[in-house]
Scaffold this active site. Structure first.
Site, PDB file in Angstrom:
ATOM      1  CG  ASP A 152      42.957  43.529  34.136  1.00 37.23           C
ATOM      2  OD1 ASP A 152      42.932  42.527  33.400  1.00 37.23           O
ATOM      3  OD2 ASP A 152      43.636  43.604  35.175  1.00 37.23           O
ATOM      4  CE1 TYR A 193      49.989  48.263  31.886  1.00 37.08           C
ATOM      5  CE2 TYR A 193      52.253  47.598  32.347  1.00 37.08           C
ATOM      6  CZ  TYR A 193      51.021  47.352  31.757  1.00 37.08           C
ATOM      7  OH  TYR A 193      50.830  46.190  31.040  1.00 37.08           O
ATOM      8  CG  ASP A 243      40.969  44.797  39.821  1.00 32.50           C
ATOM      9  OD1 ASP A 243      40.103  44.226  40.518  1.00 32.50           O
ATOM     10  OD2 ASP A 243      41.165  44.507  38.625  1.00 32.50           O
ATOM     11  NE  ARG A 258      44.546  42.463  38.061  1.00 33.07           N
ATOM     12  CZ  ARG A 258      44.042  41.237  37.961  1.00 33.07           C
ATOM     13  NH1 ARG A 258      43.249  40.767  38.910  1.00 33.07           N
ATOM     14  NH2 ARG A 258      44.305  40.486  36.930  1.00 33.07           N
TER      15      ARG A 258
END
Length: 227
Positions: free
Chosen positions: A43, A71, A85, A177
């Site tokens: 993203d 991550y 987000d 998310r």
């Protein structure tokens, strides 16, 4: 003697606010070839490892996409957003002041292993042939089915209420998310993802990645040498 068809794989640290396609376009323009693609979207508000394949190496994209991802990042509890987000405005949900690190770790444990996950409405998944984020932007509600994903590691590396620092290792198709949303639901105070960095795809690490500007300079210098 005929030259082998060109093929190359680039490991790039995607800059903040760039789309994955922005990076592909920059590499494509530098290489001056059409066949360039990325192996897994990041993203715009995420940074970290983006694998870009060029020429005959674009055939490897699917194999890269199937590998596990790692991550690091932060969630904010007590608030949420429509997209989970910072792309959408932050709204208050509940007072998180009573939440302890033990409660956060217990919630994370519930989201570890083989789980069913509903993707966020603001995602590129197609339902009935349309990207769901396009429907979301028009205010059209789309029923999203839960999908099986695997979260092998969900480590809380630090908790500075209301900020949750995490490390996650997960399968293809996992939305961080959505993990933020689900963590907020379990804690009953809401949550959203405030930062995200992809540190690994399979055996490829962010430490091996080039900064985009540096990579473009290298590509152009190489082309100049071959003139």
């Amino acid at each position: 003697m005929q030259e082998e068809p060109y093929g190359e794989v680039f490991l790039i640290n995607k800059p903040l606010e760039w789309t994955s396609f922005d990076v592909v376009r920059k590499v494509r323009n530098a290489l001056k070839i059409k066949k360039v693609g990325h192996a897994g979207t990041l993203d715009p508000l995420a940074t970290g490892l983006l694998i870009v394949c060029a020429g005959k190496k674009t055939k490897s994209i699917e194999s890269f996409m199937g590998q596990e991802k790692e991550y690091t990042g932060t969630f904010e509890i007590g608030k949420t957003t429509e997209s989970f987000d910072l792309e959408k405005p932050v709204v208050d949900v509940g007072d998180p002041s009573h939440i302890s690190i033990l409660q956060v770790k217990e919630a994370a444990a519930q989201l570890t292993g083989d789980i069913l996950q509903v993707p966020p409405m603001h995602s590129a998944i197609k339902v009935d042939g349309k990207r769901v984020y396009e429907s979301a932007r028009k205010g059209i509600e789309v029923k999203m089915e839960a999908r099986p994903v695997s979260v092998s590691v969900f480590e809380i590396t630090k908790f500075e209420n209301p900020t949750v620092h995490f490390r996650i290792i997960c399968s293809k198709g996992t939305y961080i998310r959505s993990i933020a949303r689900d963590l907020g639901d379990i804690l009953k105070v809401g949550a959203y993802m405030s930062s995200l960095c992809r540190t690994r795809i399979g055996e490829y690490s962010l430490e091996e990645a080039d900064e985009l500007d540096h990579l473009i300079e290298k590509i152009k210098a190489r082309k100049d040498e071959n003139l």
